[in-house]
Design a protein around this motif. Structure first.
Motif, mmCIF file in Angstrom:
data_model
loop_
_atom_site.group_PDB
_atom_site.id
_atom_site.type_symbol
_atom_site.label_atom_id
_atom_site.label_comp_id
_atom_site.label_asym_id
_atom_site.label_seq_id
_atom_site.Cartn_x
_atom_site.Cartn_y
_atom_site.Cartn_z
ATOM 1 N N ASN A 1 -6.521 -3.277 -0.123
ATOM 2 C CA ASN A 1 -5.771 -2.105 -0.245
ATOM 3 C C ASN A 1 -6.237 -1.078 0.875
ATOM 4 O O ASN A 1 -7.489 -1.050 1.155
ATOM 5 N N THR B 1 -6.314 3.994 -2.416
ATOM 6 C CA THR B 1 -6.482 3.553 -3.803
ATOM 7 C C THR B 1 -7.366 4.337 -4.459
ATOM 8 O O THR B 1 -7.353 4.443 -5.674
ATOM 9 N N ASP C 1 -5.529 5.798 -10.930
ATOM 10 C CA ASP C 1 -5.288 4.610 -10.432
ATOM 11 C C ASP C 1 -6.308 3.276 -10.171
ATOM 12 O O ASP C 1 -6.295 2.270 -10.668
ATOM 13 N N PHE C 2 -7.225 3.954 -9.561
ATOM 14 C CA PHE C 2 -8.566 3.300 -9.472
ATOM 15 C C PHE C 2 -9.218 2.722 -10.683
ATOM 16 O O PHE C 2 -9.688 1.698 -10.839
ATOM 17 N N GLY D 1 1.786 5.830 -6.574
ATOM 18 C CA GLY D 1 0.725 5.045 -7.093
ATOM 19 C C GLY D 1 1.149 3.851 -7.809
ATOM 20 O O GLY D 1 2.057 3.270 -7.409
ATOM 21 N N LEU D 2 0.046 3.464 -8.816
ATOM 22 C CA LEU D 2 0.419 2.200 -9.416
ATOM 23 C C LEU D 2 1.709 1.901 -9.999
ATOM 24 O O LEU D 2 2.041 0.847 -10.494
ATOM 25 N N SER E 1 -5.864 7.884 -5.411
ATOM 26 C CA SER E 1 -4.540 7.998 -5.733
ATOM 27 C C SER E 1 -4.385 8.644 -7.300
ATOM 28 O O SER E 1 -5.150 8.147 -8.309
ATOM 29 N N LEU F 1 0.283 4.140 -2.481
ATOM 30 C CA LEU F 1 -0.989 4.223 -2.566
ATOM 31 C C LEU F 1 -1.739 5.308 -1.190
ATOM 32 O O LEU F 1 -2.834 5.608 -1.453
ATOM 33 N N SER G 1 3.614 -0.595 -4.826
ATOM 34 C CA SER G 1 2.041 -0.827 -5.161
ATOM 35 C C SER G 1 1.806 -1.538 -6.501
ATOM 36 O O SER G 1 0.852 -1.944 -6.820
ATOM 37 N N CYS H 1 0.860 -1.120 0.113
ATOM 38 C CA CYS H 1 -0.108 0.146 -0.110
ATOM 39 C C CYS H 1 0.750 1.209 0.013
ATOM 40 O O CYS H 1 0.220 2.373 -0.347
#
Length: 321
Positions: A58, A62, A70-71, A25-26, A65, A17, A31, A14
């Motif tokens: 997570n 998330t 990212d979501f 982020g991703l 982010s 995020l 993450s 995590c």
């Protein structure tokens, strides 16, 4: 990866995020491990071995982010991989005396017939937050078409508090000296010292917790502050990366105020683990295991109301075919 899996669960790191993280982020090193996991799922799909259910767990950061991008990317990956999906924000405080909200993205193969009672036309407000509502509204129409509002009931009220899980004589931590406890009290703001005085006047033993946080004073300088809570709920457990990440137990009984680190068994109880669960002997390793884990009653609840009915229906359909 041999055989066939009914369920694949990914609690990917995590740090990138989290609201307290670095914002990568991703695309971050930690993450970003979601993507290698998802490549494994796609490989299983290409071999007609895609799991019936995939759950991603997570932090709630998330959802926000990179402004929700990212979501959106996670949802798009699920849809493109042949899954329908929906989200719940579940706070472990519904089950155990620990405040630990987590995002659960629950996805099912889009070729499955879902059993009655697992899908709702409207979300249950117990698992809906403003961030989740906003994140859903920002999804493309194609992704919203793949969305499921899971029909999960609100659990019965929690019947244990923090004082019920605190050990009288823990074996892996010691009580602080009077001087150390006093120094911690002196590092509190006036508001938090008032909480302690209120506990002292309660006429009974009161158990609370302390988190050490870095705050700016009136001059803008960073200072470590001790923040207390006495609501029978512990703050969210973290991995023990530093002294401030470990919670402190505060026991107040009249003029007596004692403090110590939370024991590893207490952290395990906050995660819903039974006392017969064998913890690592090393304190930091045990704390890391629990602070980085998932809350057992939360998983059990989701299994009962979503995962097991979906898998049972999928197996019935497979046998019928």
């Amino acid at each position: 990866m041999p055989g066939y899996a009914d369920l694949a669960w990914a609690s990917f790191p995590c740090q990138d995020l989290s609201l307290a993280g670095n914002g990568a982020g991703l695309g971050g090193e930690r993450s970003g491990t979601f993507w290698p996991f998802w490549e494994l799922m796609l490989a299983l799909r290409s071999e007609s071995r895609a799991p019936s259910v995939v759950i991603l767990e997570n932090v709630c950061g998330t959802l926000t982010s990179h402004g929700g991008k990212d979501f959106h990317a996670i949802c798009a990956a699920l849809r493109d991989g042949g899954y329908l999906f929906g989200c719940l924000v579940v706070d472990a405080v519904l089950f155990v005396p620990q405040s630990r909200p987590r995002l659960l993205i629950i996805a099912v193969r889009d070729d499955l017939d879902l059993p009655e009672g697992v899908v709702s036309e409207l979300p249950n407000g117990s698992y809906l937050t403003r961030s989740l509502t906003t994140a859903f509204s920002r999804l493309s129409s194609e992704l919203r078409d793949a969305w499921i509002w899971w029909d999960v009931p609100t659990p019965a009220g929690r019947n244990i508090g923090l004082s019920d899980i605190v050990e009288d004589d823990p074996g892996d931590v010691c009580w602080h000296s009077h001087h150390k406890t006093l120094a911690m009290l002196e590092s509190m703001s006036a508001r938090n010292r008032a909480k302690v005085r209120s506990a002292q006047s309660a006429g009974r033993k009161v158990v609370g917790t302390i988190y050490k946080r870095t705050r700016r004073d009136e001059h803008g300088e960073k200072k470590t502050r001790a923040e207390a809570r006495f609501d029978e709920v512990a703050g969210c457990l973290r991995t023990p990366t530093g002294g401030s990440s470990r919670q402190v137990i505060l026991v107040v009984e009249g003029d007596s105020v004692r403090s110590r680190l939370m024991s590893s068994r207490e952290t395990a109880r906050l995660m819903g683990l039974p006392d017969e669960y064998v913890l690592p002997e090393n304190y930091n390793e045990a704390y890391h295991l629990t602070g980085d884990g998932v809350v057992v009653p939360v998983v059990r609840f989701l299994a009962e109301h979503i995962v097991e009915p979906v898998i049972a229906q999928a197996r019935r359909s497979q046998y019928a075919a």
